[in-house]
Design a protein around this motif. Structure first.
Motif, PDB file in Angstrom:
ATOM      1  N   GLY A   1       0.804  -1.215   0.000  1.00  0.00           N
ATOM      2  CA  GLY A   1       0.000   0.000   0.000  1.00  0.00           C
ATOM      3  C   GLY A   1       0.839   1.267   0.000  1.00  0.00           C
ATOM      4  N   THR A   2       0.289   2.335  -0.544  1.00  0.00           N
ATOM      5  CA  THR A   2       1.024   3.595  -0.647  1.00  0.00           C
ATOM      6  C   THR A   2       1.215   4.264   0.712  1.00  0.00           C
ATOM      7  N   VAL A   3       0.286   4.030   1.641  1.00  0.00           N
ATOM      8  CA  VAL A   3       0.382   4.674   2.956  1.00  0.00           C
ATOM      9  C   VAL A   3       1.684   4.281   3.653  1.00  0.00           C
ATOM     10  N   LEU A   4       1.978   2.986   3.670  1.00  0.00           N
ATOM     11  CA  LEU A   4       3.208   2.527   4.301  1.00  0.00           C
ATOM     12  C   LEU A   4       4.428   3.042   3.540  1.00  0.00           C
ATOM     13  N   GLY A   5       4.292   3.202   2.220  1.00  0.00           N
ATOM     14  CA  GLY A   5       5.379   3.762   1.428  1.00  0.00           C
ATOM     15  C   GLY A   5       5.676   5.196   1.807  1.00  0.00           C
ATOM     16  N   TYR A   6       4.637   6.008   1.973  1.00  0.00           N
ATOM     17  CA  TYR A   6       4.838   7.396   2.398  1.00  0.00           C
ATOM     18  C   TYR A   6       5.482   7.463   3.786  1.00  0.00           C
ATOM     19  N   LEU A   7       5.026   6.603   4.695  1.00  0.00           N
ATOM     20  CA  LEU A   7       5.605   6.576   6.037  1.00  0.00           C
ATOM     21  C   LEU A   7       7.095   6.231   5.994  1.00  0.00           C
TER      22      LEU A   7
ATOM     23  N   SER B   1       5.803  12.757  24.393  1.00  0.00           N
ATOM     24  CA  SER B   1       6.613  12.270  23.272  1.00  0.00           C
ATOM     25  C   SER B   1       6.457  10.765  23.101  1.00  0.00           C
ATOM     26  N   GLU B   2       6.403  10.039  24.205  1.00  0.00           N
ATOM     27  CA  GLU B   2       6.218   8.597  24.124  1.00  0.00           C
ATOM     28  C   GLU B   2       4.859   8.243  23.523  1.00  0.00           C
ATOM     29  N   MET B   3       3.823   8.972  23.930  1.00  0.00           N
ATOM     30  CA  MET B   3       2.489   8.703  23.395  1.00  0.00           C
ATOM     31  C   MET B   3       2.410   9.035  21.896  1.00  0.00           C
ATOM     32  N   ILE B   4       3.067  10.114  21.502  1.00  0.00           N
ATOM     33  CA  ILE B   4       3.099  10.454  20.073  1.00  0.00           C
ATOM     34  C   ILE B   4       3.833   9.366  19.287  1.00  0.00           C
ATOM     35  N   ALA B   5       4.913   8.835  19.883  1.00  0.00           N
ATOM     36  CA  ALA B   5       5.632   7.738  19.230  1.00  0.00           C
ATOM     37  C   ALA B   5       4.759   6.491  19.129  1.00  0.00           C
ATOM     38  N   VAL B   6       3.978   6.200  20.168  1.00  0.00           N
ATOM     39  CA  VAL B   6       3.075   5.045  20.152  1.00  0.00           C
ATOM     40  C   VAL B   6       2.035   5.200  19.041  1.00  0.00           C
ATOM     41  N   VAL B   7       1.428   6.389  18.954  1.00  0.00           N
ATOM     42  CA  VAL B   7       0.421   6.639  17.914  1.00  0.00           C
ATOM     43  C   VAL B   7       1.044   6.519  16.532  1.00  0.00           C
ATOM     44  N   THR B   8       2.221   7.095  16.355  1.00  0.00           N
ATOM     45  CA  THR B   8       2.879   7.063  15.051  1.00  0.00           C
ATOM     46  C   THR B   8       3.189   5.634  14.624  1.00  0.00           C
ATOM     47  N   LEU B   9       3.730   4.831  15.543  1.00  0.00           N
ATOM     48  CA  LEU B   9       4.045   3.446  15.208  1.00  0.00           C
ATOM     49  C   LEU B   9       2.778   2.647  14.911  1.00  0.00           C
ATOM     50  N   SER B  10       1.697   2.950  15.625  1.00  0.00           N
ATOM     51  CA  SER B  10       0.436   2.250  15.343  1.00  0.00           C
ATOM     52  C   SER B  10      -0.070   2.581  13.947  1.00  0.00           C
TER      53      SER B  10
ATOM     54  N   ALA C   1       1.939   3.299  11.469  1.00  0.00           N
ATOM     55  CA  ALA C   1       2.862   2.635  10.550  1.00  0.00           C
ATOM     56  C   ALA C   1       2.496   1.175  10.330  1.00  0.00           C
ATOM     57  N   VAL C   2       1.982   0.514  11.365  1.00  0.00           N
ATOM     58  CA  VAL C   2       1.673  -0.915  11.231  1.00  0.00           C
ATOM     59  C   VAL C   2       0.228  -1.150  10.811  1.00  0.00           C
ATOM     60  N   MET C   3      -0.521  -0.084  10.523  1.00  0.00           N
ATOM     61  CA  MET C   3      -1.918  -0.276  10.160  1.00  0.00           C
ATOM     62  C   MET C   3      -2.110  -1.143   8.920  1.00  0.00           C
ATOM     63  N   PRO C   4      -1.339  -0.944   7.832  1.00  0.00           N
ATOM     64  CA  PRO C   4      -1.521  -1.855   6.684  1.00  0.00           C
ATOM     65  C   PRO C   4      -1.317  -3.319   7.061  1.00  0.00           C
ATOM     66  N   LEU C   5      -0.407  -3.576   7.971  1.00  0.00           N
ATOM     67  CA  LEU C   5      -0.212  -4.945   8.439  1.00  0.00           C
ATOM     68  C   LEU C   5      -1.409  -5.413   9.250  1.00  0.00           C
ATOM     69  N   SER C   6      -2.014  -4.505   9.999  1.00  0.00           N
ATOM     70  CA  SER C   6      -3.213  -4.840  10.769  1.00  0.00           C
ATOM     71  C   SER C   6      -4.357  -5.253   9.848  1.00  0.00           C
ATOM     72  N   VAL C   7      -4.530  -4.502   8.746  1.00  0.00           N
ATOM     73  CA  VAL C   7      -5.589  -4.835   7.788  1.00  0.00           C
ATOM     74  C   VAL C   7      -5.330  -6.198   7.170  1.00  0.00           C
TER      75      VAL C   7
END
Length: 606
Positions: free
Chosen positions: A32-38, A360-369, A371-377
């Motif tokens: 997917g393009t989303v993971l590519g942009y990330l 900062s930790e929470m922002i990192a958690v959200v960002t990583l989540s 990033a892995v969304m295409p894998l979740s789907v």
């Protein structure tokens, strides 16, 4: 000399290069393009350090979410939005409340922070990313499917929920509540701004676009479209609501405008560019130092909170009568954190509810989540049960009635016929019973409704009583015959134009008295043979005369077969070379168009 990281042009070039390389590559790999942009943002920013001000890029690129919501609003008429009210304010509200409460309780159970901070973190993580979810739904062509519509309803309520969540922060922050403005005054400002957008959208925008269109200035129409979107977004931001919500309201108000398609075409390039920029900005904003410092806790937090959200969403979706597959898809589309989580955590840190490191930790958690969304789907697909059998689309015929032509069946044959009708300015309502075909056709801009043409209630909802012609383009003889029989018995005055499967089917349809039948391969076979003759040296005029002679003989043979049976008229079949008599080329009005080979095709049509 200006450094690379501070050079605006260099930054733009780096982002464009990243998009050009990463998006197609990841798309080709099936990620997917989303993971590519990330990935492009992560490489350009934290890894290569070519761009250091990722937060500023993220703030600017949120225009992509604004444009996305405007385009979505254009596709949703107010009546359709009203029909979704139970999913928005029922399932959507339940998801935010239950997910937020569950995550808050989980944080308190481990004594990670005080209850005020836990409340902010829990409800911040309960919000999902509208940009990520809708982008993936659009790429998969699933926005109009039941799980796509339900996912959108939940996301829409989450966008609304950010308002009370932001208002909650000054109440929870120690000693800051007394410095805040009157909440009733903020509420009144929001109501006035929403009323202003509704009034302008209802009474001023159509005359404005009509005036601009009459001038013929294409660039001014684009400027006006951007002005409407950004104006509505900024007005809602002034009211304390999200910019995306303002753009969405503006889109809904223009959904019934005659300029809807023009506006969508004007905004679409900006939506795509800014949305891609938004995803790259998320990658740019990943703080590797924070991740490296507390990587164990962050890597543990991401799957835990995503699993809790997915479980809550699945249970609630089932309680709201979604089937297993739809509930599973929704659950694995919405477990990630959202862009509004960035806003909530940043605001909470400024108010003293969260420490800077925790934010900062929470922002990192959200960002990583994210990033892995295409894998979740992809993971969610493994939990589907007989996905193909359950894959259906709601029979929503809002706006379908009133077309001159009702076309039933949208396979290859119907697609060609529909293009001619639409190019000629004819209004066409298209219905088909294949979810896969509707998903594929929607990517090319066709507006198709899901429905079974053999059912009377579907024909009524699709506007058969207002149609001048019903074009039956289904590719199975049995289905076609059932539809013809139903329409002739229930709507005897309707003109029927029917796709015929073969010669025997043509004779059957003529016996039933349909106004027009079109055998599906005869005309293409004629043209193919004619072009072959021309390539072998026959002149164009002679080849055309031979083709018309074959057409005339075939028509005469049909008349004989209608009276004497399918095996009659064989003497009209040509098995030897002939020199036809010169023919007068038929006029456009008198020329009969017929299709399909002279003999029945032993293979299936499709």
């Amino acid at each position: 000399m200006l450094s690379q990281s501070g050079n605006l042009y260099f930054q733009a070039l780096a982002l464009l290069a990243g998009a050009i390389i990463a998006a197609p590559l990841f798309k080709r790999l099936g990620l997917g393009t989303v993971l590519g942009y990330l990935a492009a943002g992560l490489l350009i920013g934290p890894l290569a350090n070519l761009i250091t001000d990722g937060e500023q890029v993220l703030h600017f690129s949120e225009l992509g979410v604004v444009f996305l919501l405007f385009v979505i609003g254009l596709e949703l008429k107010p009546t359709r939005l009203w029909n979704m009210r139970h999913a928005i304010f029922g399932l959507g509200a339940a998801q935010v409340i239950v997910s937020g409460a569950a995550l808050t309780g989980l944080i308190l159970a481990f004594h990670l922070v005080n209850w005020q901070a836990a409340l902010v973190i829990g409800f911040g993580l309960a919000l999902s990313s509208t940009a990520f979810a809708m982008q993936i739904l659009e790429e998969r062509g699933e926005t109009n499917m039941p799980h796509g519509q339900t996912s959108f309803a939940i996301l829409l309520f989450q966008d609304l929920a950010i308002v009370p969540l932001l208002a909650m922060i000054p109440v929870l922050a120690p000693g800051s509540a007394q410095h805040q403005a009157d909440p009733l005054g903020k509420f009144l400002i929001a109501i006035v701004c929403i009323g202003a957008i509704v009034a302008v959208g209802r009474y001023l925008l159509n005359p404005l676009f009509r005036f601009i269109a009459n001038t013929g200035a294409r660039e001014v129409m684009i400027a006006a479209a951007l002005f409407v979107v950004l104006g509505a977004a900024l007005l809602m931001q002034f009211a304390g609501l999200s910019m995306a919500m303002g753009a969405f309201i503006a889109g809904v108000l223009l959904a019934e405008s005659s300029y809807r398609h023009e506006l969508e075409a004007d905004i679409e390039p900006f939506r795509g560019i800014f949305l891609g920029l938004f995803f790259m900005a998320v990658g740019l904003s990943i703080d590797l130092k924070v991740i490296l410092a507390d990587w164990e806790a962050i890597l543990l937090a991401v799957p835990v909170f995503m699993a809790v959200k997915a479980l809550v969403v699945y249970i609630l979706a089932r309680l709201f009568r979604c089937n297993h597959n739809d509930a599973t898809r929704i659950a694995f589309f919405l477990p990630q954190g959202g862009e509004f989580g960035f806003v909530l955590f940043t605001t909470a840190a400024a108010a003293g509810l969260l420490s800077t490191s925790t934010a900062s930790e929470m922002i990192a958690v959200v960002t990583l989540s994210m990033a892995v969304m295409p894998l979740s789907v992809a993971l969610g697909n493994r939990f589907l049960v007989d996905a193909h059998a359950e894959e259906q689309i709601d029979e929503d015929f809002d706006g379908a009635a009133g077309a001159d032509v009702l076309m039933i069946g949208f396979s290859r044959y119907g697609q060609i016929a529909a293009q001619i009708l639409l190019a000629g300015g004819t209004s066409v309502t298209l219905i088909d019973a294949s979810a896969d075909r509707i998903r594929a056709a929607s990517k090319f801009g066709f507006r198709i409704y899901f429905g079974d043409g053999t059912r009377k209630e579907v024909l009524e909802a699709a506007g058969i009583r207002q149609a001048k012609i019903v074009a039956i383009c289904t590719h199975k003889k049995e289905t076609t015959d059932r539809i013809v029989e139903l329409i002739q018995s229930e709507y005897p005055d309707i003109k029927l134009f029917v796709r015929s499967y073969d010669r025997g089917h043509t004779l059957k349809l003529r016996a039933r008295g349909v106004q027009y039948e079109l055998r599906e391969t005869f005309e293409s076979g004629l043209l193919f043979g004619r072009r072959t003759l021309e390539e072998l040296g026959t002149s164009e005029d002679v080849a055309y005369e031979i083709m018309e002679d074959i057409r005339r003989r075939d028509e005469d043979r049909l008349h004989i077969q209608a009276a004497e049976g399918l095996m009659a008229g064989n003497d009209l079949l040509l098995t030897r070379p002939v020199t036809p008599e010169p023919l007068i080329k038929p006029t456009r009005e008198s020329k009969r168009i017929d299709t399909e080979e002279m003999l029945p095709d032993p293979e299936p049509a499709e």
